[in-house]
Design an enzyme around this catalytic site. Sequence first.
Site, PDB file in Angstrom:
ATOM      1  CE1 TYR A 222      -3.765  -2.259   0.020  1.00  0.00           C
ATOM      2  CE2 TYR A 222      -2.877  -3.319   2.000  1.00  0.00           C
ATOM      3  CZ  TYR A 222      -3.539  -3.467   0.888  1.00  0.00           C
ATOM      4  OH  TYR A 222      -4.504  -4.420   1.029  1.00  0.00           O
TER       5      TYR A 222
ATOM      6  CG  ASN B 119      -9.887   2.060  -0.615  1.00  0.00           C
ATOM      7  OD1 ASN B 119     -10.380   0.685  -0.884  1.00  0.00           O
ATOM      8  ND2 ASN B 119      -8.402   2.141  -0.769  1.00  0.00           N
TER       9      ASN B 119
ATOM     10  CG  HIS C 193      -9.733  -1.190  -4.876  1.00  0.00           C
ATOM     11  ND1 HIS C 193     -10.363  -1.631  -3.622  1.00  0.00           N
ATOM     12  CD2 HIS C 193     -10.773  -1.438  -5.660  1.00  0.00           C
ATOM     13  CE1 HIS C 193     -11.532  -1.803  -3.690  1.00  0.00           C
ATOM     14  NE2 HIS C 193     -11.954  -1.886  -4.815  1.00  0.00           N
TER      15      HIS C 193
HETATM   16  C1  DQA Z   1      -7.615  -2.171  -0.870  1.00  0.00           C
HETATM   17  C2  DQA Z   1      -7.836  -3.629  -1.602  1.00  0.00           C
HETATM   18  C3  DQA Z   1      -8.498  -4.518  -0.559  1.00  0.00           C
HETATM   19  O1  DQA Z   1      -8.607  -5.864  -1.028  1.00  0.00           O
HETATM   20  C4  DQA Z   1      -8.029  -4.587   0.918  1.00  0.00           C
HETATM   21  O2  DQA Z   1      -8.913  -5.486   1.666  1.00  0.00           O
HETATM   22  C5  DQA Z   1      -7.697  -3.168   1.439  1.00  0.00           C
HETATM   23  C6  DQA Z   1      -7.265  -2.247   0.422  1.00  0.00           C
HETATM   24  C7  DQA Z   1      -6.675  -1.345  -1.641  1.00  0.00           C
HETATM   25  O3  DQA Z   1      -6.791  -0.098  -1.485  1.00  0.00           O
HETATM   26  O4  DQA Z   1      -6.080  -1.677  -2.621  1.00  0.00           O
HETATM   27  O5  DQA Z   1      -7.849  -3.064   2.542  1.00  0.00           O
HETATM   28  O6  DQA Z   1      -8.958  -1.755  -1.129  1.00  0.00           O
END
Ligand code: DQA
Length: 153
Positions: free
Chosen positions: A32, A83, A109
């Site tokens: 992330y 998100n 995402h």
């Molecule tokens: C997310 C992707 C999701 O699968 C995950 O559960 C997240 C973050 C992303 O921003 O890449 O918490 O939404």
Amino acid sequence: MPDTETSREPLPILLLNGPNLNTLGVRQPEVYGSATLADVVDLAERTASELGFGLRAAQTNHEGEMIDLIHDARKQISGIVINPAGWTHTSVALADALVVPEVPIMEVHISNVHKREAFRHHSYVSPVAAGIIVGYGIRGYEFAIRRLAELVG
Ligand code: DQA
């Protein structure tokens, strides 16, 4: 006399972040990135303001609270950038709530969910979204706000 219809400020954009996104910058930075949620809100505020929109931002780890926030936004906002995090892949209730305000929705995402586990490949939110931005890091929020401004502009 100014035309009140055309000179009225647009309603703000609502930025919503789902569960665990309060830990951005700490949780799996290799997935992330190192930016924090405060950085995301700052970027979103700057982008919205450049485009003439105010921004309301919220993050919650509680699904019912997220649904209440969405219901309460009806008639208060121009559009939603969300998100949905883990609820993307699990929540029919969230998808149902998102149609209540009757405004365009952009789904964001940070990571490329399609490159990850199979359970992340399905989204309950995508069918109610005007657009989806995946895998651009936190810049995805900026792109989503720009697209929303185009849609509601
Ligand atoms: C997310 C992707 C999701 O699968 C995950 O559960 C997240 C973050 C992303 O921003 O890449 O918490 O939404």
